[in-house]
Design a protein around this motif. Structure first.
Motif, mmCIF file in Angstrom:
data_model
loop_
_atom_site.group_PDB
_atom_site.id
_atom_site.type_symbol
_atom_site.label_atom_id
_atom_site.label_comp_id
_atom_site.label_asym_id
_atom_site.label_seq_id
_atom_site.Cartn_x
_atom_site.Cartn_y
_atom_site.Cartn_z
ATOM 1 N N ASN A 112 0.835 -1.213 0.000
ATOM 2 C CA ASN A 112 0.000 0.000 0.000
ATOM 3 C C ASN A 112 0.864 1.255 0.000
ATOM 4 O O ASN A 112 0.577 2.239 0.700
ATOM 5 C CB ASN A 112 -0.955 0.013 1.204
ATOM 6 N N ALA A 113 1.923 1.236 -0.799
ATOM 7 C CA ALA A 113 2.811 2.394 -0.917
ATOM 8 C C ALA A 113 2.293 3.338 -1.989
ATOM 9 O O ALA A 113 1.437 2.973 -2.814
ATOM 10 C CB ALA A 113 4.225 1.930 -1.255
ATOM 11 N N ASP A 114 2.796 4.555 -1.973
ATOM 12 C CA ASP A 114 2.429 5.537 -2.987
ATOM 13 C C ASP A 114 3.473 5.626 -4.095
ATOM 14 O O ASP A 114 3.174 6.059 -5.206
ATOM 15 C CB ASP A 114 2.276 6.913 -2.341
ATOM 16 N N MET A 115 4.703 5.232 -3.777
ATOM 17 C CA MET A 115 5.769 5.208 -4.775
ATOM 18 C C MET A 115 6.775 4.134 -4.386
ATOM 19 O O MET A 115 7.069 3.942 -3.206
ATOM 20 C CB MET A 115 6.492 6.560 -4.874
ATOM 21 N N ILE A 116 7.287 3.442 -5.405
ATOM 22 C CA ILE A 116 8.382 2.493 -5.207
ATOM 23 C C ILE A 116 9.551 2.950 -6.075
ATOM 24 O O ILE A 116 9.388 3.219 -7.271
ATOM 25 C CB ILE A 116 7.985 1.053 -5.580
ATOM 26 N N VAL A 117 10.711 3.060 -5.451
ATOM 27 C CA VAL A 117 11.949 3.392 -6.158
ATOM 28 C C VAL A 117 12.714 2.090 -6.336
ATOM 29 O O VAL A 117 13.184 1.503 -5.359
ATOM 30 C CB VAL A 117 12.795 4.409 -5.365
ATOM 31 N N ALA A 118 12.811 1.619 -7.571
ATOM 32 C CA ALA A 118 13.399 0.308 -7.830
ATOM 33 C C ALA A 118 14.703 0.434 -8.597
ATOM 34 O O ALA A 118 14.857 1.327 -9.440
ATOM 35 C CB ALA A 118 12.420 -0.563 -8.619
ATOM 36 N N ASN A 119 15.634 -0.452 -8.276
ATOM 37 C CA ASN A 119 16.871 -0.506 -9.059
ATOM 38 C C ASN A 119 17.396 -1.928 -9.118
ATOM 39 O O ASN A 119 17.047 -2.779 -8.292
ATOM 40 C CB ASN A 119 17.941 0.438 -8.498
ATOM 41 N N ASN A 120 18.211 -2.156 -10.138
ATOM 42 C CA ASN A 120 18.871 -3.444 -10.315
ATOM 43 C C ASN A 120 20.264 -3.330 -9.714
ATOM 44 O O ASN A 120 21.134 -2.658 -10.270
ATOM 45 C CB ASN A 120 18.951 -3.793 -11.804
ATOM 46 N N VAL A 121 20.485 -3.959 -8.567
ATOM 47 C CA VAL A 121 21.752 -3.788 -7.854
ATOM 48 C C VAL A 121 22.919 -4.469 -8.552
ATOM 49 O O VAL A 121 24.076 -4.284 -8.158
ATOM 50 C CB VAL A 121 21.646 -4.294 -6.399
ATOM 51 N N THR A 122 22.630 -5.244 -9.597
ATOM 52 C CA THR A 122 23.722 -5.868 -10.352
ATOM 53 C C THR A 122 24.201 -4.973 -11.495
ATOM 54 O O THR A 122 25.215 -5.271 -12.121
ATOM 55 C CB THR A 122 23.287 -7.229 -10.928
ATOM 56 N N SER A 123 23.489 -3.885 -11.765
ATOM 57 C CA SER A 123 23.899 -2.974 -12.840
ATOM 58 C C SER A 123 25.100 -2.155 -12.397
ATOM 59 O O SER A 123 25.171 -1.711 -11.246
ATOM 60 C CB SER A 123 22.752 -2.025 -13.211
ATOM 61 N N GLU A 124 26.034 -1.936 -13.312
ATOM 62 C CA GLU A 124 27.213 -1.143 -12.987
ATOM 63 C C GLU A 124 26.803 0.283 -12.641
ATOM 64 O O GLU A 124 26.072 0.930 -13.384
ATOM 65 C CB GLU A 124 28.189 -1.124 -14.165
ATOM 66 N N GLY A 125 27.258 0.752 -11.486
ATOM 67 C CA GLY A 125 26.934 2.097 -11.044
ATOM 68 C C GLY A 125 25.673 2.191 -10.219
ATOM 69 O O GLY A 125 25.311 3.270 -9.753
ATOM 70 N N ALA A 126 24.994 1.052 -9.989
ATOM 71 C CA ALA A 126 23.723 1.092 -9.260
ATOM 72 C C ALA A 126 23.717 0.179 -8.046
ATOM 73 O O ALA A 126 22.701 0.056 -7.375
ATOM 74 C CB ALA A 126 22.574 0.710 -10.193
ATOM 75 N N GLY A 127 24.813 -0.468 -7.736
ATOM 76 C CA GLY A 127 24.853 -1.407 -6.622
ATOM 77 C C GLY A 127 25.072 -0.729 -5.289
ATOM 78 O O GLY A 127 25.213 0.480 -5.174
ATOM 79 N N PHE A 128 25.112 -1.552 -4.242
ATOM 80 C CA PHE A 128 25.368 -1.039 -2.897
ATOM 81 C C PHE A 128 26.772 -0.438 -2.815
ATOM 82 O O PHE A 128 27.719 -0.944 -3.402
ATOM 83 C CB PHE A 128 25.255 -2.163 -1.864
#
Length: 403
Positions: A342-358
């Motif tokens: 029941n969220a209003d927005m989800i911010v999603a990312n692919n953590v395996t993508s270069e430049g987008a991981g932890f």
């Protein structure tokens, strides 16, 4: 954005000094007031006269050459600057600054300044990867210095790799973004943000955790404050200097984060849950260190309380944002999470993508909202990503039901 800003450019010795000359020109053309300090080695590559002509200011090369008897030059320059930029920064200069050495005009001035300091390294790829250099960079990072990462390409030594001074145009753009003062579109709003990992204890020396660095959550907190919001940051264990003007609440476990968020929930207009909270914890915690023994070890895990789901059930007029760090089926999982929590927005990312991981300073995300809304944000700094997320939130708050 840098019109009238006072930039102290410190140039240390290396072939990339020629780029520093171009950088001086571009900063001046953009309206910045630029003063230059050169190391003795830098002056062997490009003369001080070049920088004097481009900056339209005196160039400083010697700690003992006092151009104005009314002031002490290195103290006066240290106090004058809105920002100090060291470009190129050699391995030698980085080592000096990390260890508090003050044996020339640049290093002496650096010990005296309280202005923000940016360092733009330039050196051979193997030098950049040397453990001593990496340690010194980490030390300066802990002091609060900011880095302009070198780019990859053909180096003067003949190698191809990371070590090229970032292009002057890119450095100017980064500075403009830094000095950008966003419109206070969140003035009067109370925002609670969670960040970092949690730690679930096994015994006094061991715990379960994850790779979250907290950088995204901290960027959100810093930018939300700049946008005018009253911000509370509930953070797991991280090694980041907290942003100014933010109420900091430190926790360790998922249970502690649950309690701190739930107890504060009703008082806030927006909740952004960017923390990577453990889904499971050991069902039994040992008060003494577990000793190893022959054979395998089995630990029973139990579910932690789902913070986002609980908030989704309890919310009345709050705007709820969740994060989804995925490795596959990004849109499918994000939309399921949007509905099930029941969220209003989800911010999603692919953590395996270069430049987008932890642990990175950059991110690549996609925003999902109800009604099929989808917006992709390409690779950018986490601070810039944070700004776009918060502007999206601000726009949503203007809609019916969130006034």
């Amino acid at each position: 954005m840098i019109q009238g800003k006072k930039i102290l450019l410190c140039v240390s010795g290396g072939i990339a000094v020629y780029k520093a000359a171009a950088l001086t020109s571009k900063l001046t053309q953009a309206g910045a007031a630029v003063k230059v300090i050169m190391s003795e080695s830098a002056a062997k590559f490009v003369t001080p006269l070049t920088f004097q002509a481009l900056s339209r200011n005196d160039v400083y090369t010697d700690t003992f050459d006092e151009k104005d008897s009314k002031v002490i030059a290195h103290i006066d320059l240290a106090d004058w600057a809105d920002l100090v930029l060291i470009a190129p920064a050699t391995a030698n200069m980085i080592g000096k600054l990390a260890n508090g050495i003050a044996d020339d005009m640049i290093s002496t001035t650096m010990l005296a300044t309280i202005a923000p300091v940016w360092i733009a390294p330039a050196m051979n790829v193997h030098m950049y990867d040397h453990p001593a250099v990496r340690k010194n960079i980490d030390t300066l990072y802990s002091y609060g210095y900011r880095y302009v990462e070198p780019s990859e390409g053909y180096l003067a030594c003949g190698y191809v790799g990371k070590g090229r001074l970032e292009e002057p145009e890119k450095i100017v753009a980064l500075l403009e973004n830094y000095f950008y003062q966003p419109k206070p579109v969140l003035t009067g709003k109370k925002i609670l943000i969670t960040a970092g990992p949690t730690r679930e204890m096994i015994d006094p020396v061991r715990f379960f955790s994850n790779r979250s660095s907290g950088k995204m959550g901290y960027a959100l907190a810093e930018m939300a404050s700049k946008l005018g919001a009253d911000v509370t940051l509930v953070t797991g264990p991280v090694d980041i200097i907290p942003p100014q003007g933010v109420d900091l609440v430190e926790v360790t476990s998922a249970e502690e984060m649950f309690e701190q968020v739930i107890n504060r929930f009703e008082k806030y207009d927006v909740i952004i849950k960017s923390a990577a909270v453990a889904d499971y914890r050991p069902s039994q915690t040992f008060t003494k260190k577990m000793k190893k023994h022959e054979g395998t070890l089995m630990l029973e895990l139990e579910r932690t309380q789902d913070i986002l789901r609980t908030l989704g059930k309890r919310k009345s007029n709050q705007y709820l944002v969740g994060f989804a760090a995925e490795t596959n089926n990004i849109e499918e999982y994000a939309r399921v999470k949007l509905e099930s929590k029941n969220a209003d927005m989800i911010v999603a990312n692919n953590v395996t993508s270069e430049g987008a991981g932890f642990g990175t300073d950059t991110n690549i995300v996609t925003l999902f909202k109800r009604g099929g809304y989808k917006r992709e944000l390409p690779l950018n700094s986490k601070k810039e990503i944070a700004k776009e997320i918060l502007i999206e939130v601000a726009n949503s708050l203007k809609e019916e039901g969130y006034k």
